[in-house]
Design a protein around this motif. Structure first.
Motif, PDB file in Angstrom:
ATOM      1  N   ASP A 132     -85.620   0.950 123.363  1.00  0.00           N
ATOM      2  CA  ASP A 132     -84.734  -0.019 122.706  1.00  0.00           C
ATOM      3  C   ASP A 132     -85.270  -0.423 121.334  1.00  0.00           C
ATOM      4  OD1 ASP A 132     -83.050   0.023 124.905  1.00  0.00           O
ATOM      5  OD2 ASP A 132     -83.751  -1.905 125.704  1.00  0.00           O
ATOM      6  N   MET A 133     -86.585  -0.631 121.214  1.00  0.00           N
ATOM      7  CA  MET A 133     -87.169  -1.026 119.931  1.00  0.00           C
ATOM      8  C   MET A 133     -87.105   0.118 118.923  1.00  0.00           C
ATOM      9  SD  MET A 133     -87.758  -4.145 120.342  1.00  0.00           S
ATOM     10  CE  MET A 133     -86.524  -4.221 121.647  1.00  0.00           C
ATOM     11  N   ILE A 134     -87.323   1.335 119.385  1.00  0.00           N
ATOM     12  CA  ILE A 134     -87.230   2.511 118.514  1.00  0.00           C
ATOM     13  C   ILE A 134     -85.806   2.632 117.969  1.00  0.00           C
ATOM     14  CG2 ILE A 134     -87.216   5.053 118.545  1.00  0.00           C
ATOM     15  CD1 ILE A 134     -89.628   4.766 120.571  1.00  0.00           C
ATOM     16  N   LYS A 135     -84.832   2.551 118.859  1.00  0.00           N
ATOM     17  CA  LYS A 135     -83.436   2.649 118.425  1.00  0.00           C
ATOM     18  C   LYS A 135     -83.072   1.500 117.491  1.00  0.00           C
ATOM     19  CE  LYS A 135     -81.494   5.298 122.256  1.00  0.00           C
ATOM     20  NZ  LYS A 135     -80.529   5.267 123.386  1.00  0.00           N
ATOM     21  N   SER A 136     -83.538   0.312 117.805  1.00  0.00           N
ATOM     22  CA  SER A 136     -83.264  -0.852 116.973  1.00  0.00           C
ATOM     23  C   SER A 136     -83.806  -0.655 115.562  1.00  0.00           C
ATOM     24  CB  SER A 136     -83.867  -2.101 117.611  1.00  0.00           C
ATOM     25  OG  SER A 136     -83.616  -3.240 116.824  1.00  0.00           O
ATOM     26  N   ALA A 137     -85.029  -0.174 115.452  1.00  0.00           N
ATOM     27  CA  ALA A 137     -85.651   0.036 114.142  1.00  0.00           C
ATOM     28  C   ALA A 137     -84.894   1.098 113.342  1.00  0.00           C
ATOM     29  CB  ALA A 137     -87.115   0.437 114.309  1.00  0.00           C
ATOM     30  N   VAL A 138     -84.555   2.195 113.972  1.00  0.00           N
ATOM     31  CA  VAL A 138     -83.839   3.275 113.284  1.00  0.00           C
ATOM     32  C   VAL A 138     -82.449   2.798 112.850  1.00  0.00           C
ATOM     33  CG1 VAL A 138     -82.811   5.568 113.564  1.00  0.00           C
ATOM     34  CG2 VAL A 138     -85.133   5.135 114.400  1.00  0.00           C
ATOM     35  N   GLU A 139     -81.744   2.151 113.737  1.00  0.00           N
ATOM     36  CA  GLU A 139     -80.398   1.668 113.416  1.00  0.00           C
ATOM     37  C   GLU A 139     -80.430   0.643 112.286  1.00  0.00           C
ATOM     38  OE1 GLU A 139     -79.033   0.447 117.269  1.00  0.00           O
ATOM     39  OE2 GLU A 139     -78.720   2.535 117.918  1.00  0.00           O
ATOM     40  N   LEU A 140     -81.426  -0.238 112.300  1.00  0.00           N
ATOM     41  CA  LEU A 140     -81.545  -1.228 111.230  1.00  0.00           C
ATOM     42  C   LEU A 140     -81.861  -0.539 109.907  1.00  0.00           C
ATOM     43  CD1 LEU A 140     -81.528  -4.097 110.186  1.00  0.00           C
ATOM     44  CD2 LEU A 140     -83.841  -4.386 111.120  1.00  0.00           C
ATOM     45  N   LEU A 141     -82.752   0.427 109.910  1.00  0.00           N
ATOM     46  CA  LEU A 141     -83.031   1.177 108.687  1.00  0.00           C
ATOM     47  C   LEU A 141     -81.743   1.807 108.147  1.00  0.00           C
ATOM     48  CD1 LEU A 141     -86.426   2.947 109.469  1.00  0.00           C
ATOM     49  CD2 LEU A 141     -86.024   1.255 107.660  1.00  0.00           C
TER      50      LEU A 141
END
Length: 144
Positions: free
Chosen positions: A130-139
């Motif tokens: 979830d944190m990985i996806k969150s970081a990528v999506e925010l970028l």
């Protein structure tokens, strides 16, 4: 495949959270996949101390590739990179309540049986992804 899905797939293959985020953007900014994976290796698991989330560290490396300065006198680029880093970390924190690995997981994976307990609870397959996806999506939302 979306970048967030690719990053999650890399994590499931054994790369850490920082590597997984950093590598899906690195080639766009002139860094090979192999070099990105090597650079990101030591940042996973909150720099192996459950501190700053590796997904956040990977994202900050992406921000630095785009905005970082390479000449000591380039204070404008330096200031812009710092501002963009702060923008990202504040938005990540607002969305996920923290940028600290042990807070995001609810356990310090480097103390006692923390790693074992996190594995038993499936945190690496849930919270970390979830944190990985969150970081990528925010970028991506921020234009990287």
């Amino acid at each position: 495949m979306k970048k967030s899905e690719k990053a999650a797939e890399l994590f499931s293959q054994g790369f850490n959270c920082a590597q997984s985020v950093f590598v899906v953007f690195a080639e766009k900014y002139g860094i090979s996949q192999e070099l990105a994976l090597k650079i990101g290796c030591g940042f996973g698991g909150g720099m192996r101390n459950a501190e700053i989330c590796g997904a956040v560290s990977g994202a900050v490396m992406v921000i630095s590739l785009r905005y970082g300065h390479s000449e000591s006198s380039d204070n404008d680029s330096k200031s812009l990179c710092y501002a963009k880093t702060r923008e990202f970390t504040e938005q990540f924190k607002a969305k996920n309540n923290s940028i600290i690995c042990r807070d995001l997981l609810g356990i310090d994976i480097f103390k006692g049986d923390g790693m074992k307990i996190a594995g038993e609870k499936g945190l690496f397959k849930t919270a970390c992804v979830d944190m990985i996806k969150s970081a990528v999506e925010l970028l991506e939302e921020l234009g990287y």
